[in-house]
Every structure is written in C-alpha cells, then in structure tokens.
Motif scaffolding. Sequence first.
Motif, PDB file in Angstrom:
ATOM      1  N   UNK A  50       0.856  -1.189   0.000  1.00 31.41           N
ATOM      2  CA  UNK A  50       0.000   0.000   0.000  1.00 31.41           C
ATOM      3  C   UNK A  50       0.889   1.235   0.000  1.00 31.41           C
ATOM      4  N   UNK A  51       0.591   2.172  -0.856  1.00 34.18           N
ATOM      5  CA  UNK A  51       1.310   3.444  -1.002  1.00 34.18           C
ATOM      6  C   UNK A  51       2.757   3.271  -1.460  1.00 34.18           C
ATOM      7  N   UNK A  52       3.091   2.115  -2.043  1.00 30.38           N
ATOM      8  CA  UNK A  52       4.446   1.903  -2.545  1.00 30.38           C
ATOM      9  C   UNK A  52       4.755   2.936  -3.626  1.00 30.38           C
ATOM     10  N   UNK A  53       5.880   3.599  -3.491  1.00 25.14           N
ATOM     11  CA  UNK A  53       6.311   4.581  -4.469  1.00 25.14           C
ATOM     12  C   UNK A  53       5.807   5.992  -4.228  1.00 25.14           C
ATOM     13  N   UNK A  54       4.924   6.175  -3.253  1.00 28.33           N
ATOM     14  CA  UNK A  54       4.362   7.506  -3.005  1.00 28.33           C
ATOM     15  C   UNK A  54       5.428   8.480  -2.525  1.00 28.33           C
ATOM     16  N   UNK A  55       6.348   8.031  -1.683  1.00 28.17           N
ATOM     17  CA  UNK A  55       7.373   8.926  -1.152  1.00 28.17           C
ATOM     18  C   UNK A  55       8.227   9.485  -2.293  1.00 28.17           C
ATOM     19  N   UNK A  56       8.656   8.609  -3.176  1.00 28.50           N
ATOM     20  CA  UNK A  56       9.475   9.055  -4.310  1.00 28.50           C
ATOM     21  C   UNK A  56       8.678   9.997  -5.221  1.00 28.50           C
ATOM     22  N   UNK A  57       7.406   9.691  -5.444  1.00 29.48           N
ATOM     23  CA  UNK A  57       6.575  10.555  -6.276  1.00 29.48           C
ATOM     24  C   UNK A  57       6.427  11.929  -5.639  1.00 29.48           C
ATOM     25  N   UNK A  58       6.264  11.981  -4.325  1.00 28.92           N
ATOM     26  CA  UNK A  58       6.139  13.268  -3.628  1.00 28.92           C
ATOM     27  C   UNK A  58       7.419  14.080  -3.772  1.00 28.92           C
ATOM     28  N   UNK A  59       8.560  13.415  -3.690  1.00 31.89           N
ATOM     29  CA  UNK A  59       9.839  14.116  -3.857  1.00 31.89           C
ATOM     30  C   UNK A  59       9.994  14.654  -5.274  1.00 31.89           C
ATOM     31  N   UNK A  60       9.529  13.887  -6.257  1.00 31.12           N
ATOM     32  CA  UNK A  60       9.607  14.363  -7.640  1.00 31.12           C
ATOM     33  C   UNK A  60       8.702  15.572  -7.850  1.00 31.12           C
ATOM     34  N   UNK A  61       7.526  15.533  -7.240  1.00 36.04           N
ATOM     35  CA  UNK A  61       6.617  16.685  -7.333  1.00 36.04           C
ATOM     36  C   UNK A  61       7.270  17.896  -6.685  1.00 36.04           C
TER      37      UNK A  61
END
Length: 88
Positions: A50-61
């Motif tokens: 669940x929520x895998x990859x969200x942290x990296x996506x937030x950093x890219x944003x």
Amino acid sequence: MRSSVRKIGNSAGLILPRPVLDGLGVEVGDPLEITLNGDEVVVKASKRKVREGWEEAAKQIAAHGLSEEEVEWLEAPLTAETDEDWTW
C-alpha cells in the motif's frame, strides 16, 4: 479457456481473457510476475505494498517547484490524528 500467441511488432504477446484478469485481480497496465515452470508459463499478480512509491513521487513533485510548506505537507504521514481538519 484458450488463447493464442499474437505478433506485436518484433515481439509476441498473449491476450488474457477477462475472467483470467478478474481472477488475478488485475487491470490493464498492472504489473505481473511471469515464470517458466518446465513447459508451463505461470502468471501471478505482482503484489505491491500500500502506497508503494508515493514517497518518491512526492519528492519528484517537490522538485518541480512546490513551496516548503507544500513539501512538508507531502512528507507528513496521513493518520487519523492528522486528518481532523479535513472535511469528509
């Protein structure tokens, strides 16, 4: 059920019937794990956390110009304690 190998460009593909997709719990574009077991091809749904990859996506944003406050909000955990100001 039966299907056949079909030409896709320089490669080949297999069309999975809707009941197979439903049985795996996957949709078009979802990742699959494919292994060869002797003369059998085994296809499994790739289980993501669940929520895998969200942290990296937030950093890219954040790297695309969000304010410091917006970045802090993206990095904050969302829990029952942090959503009291939200309107549901």
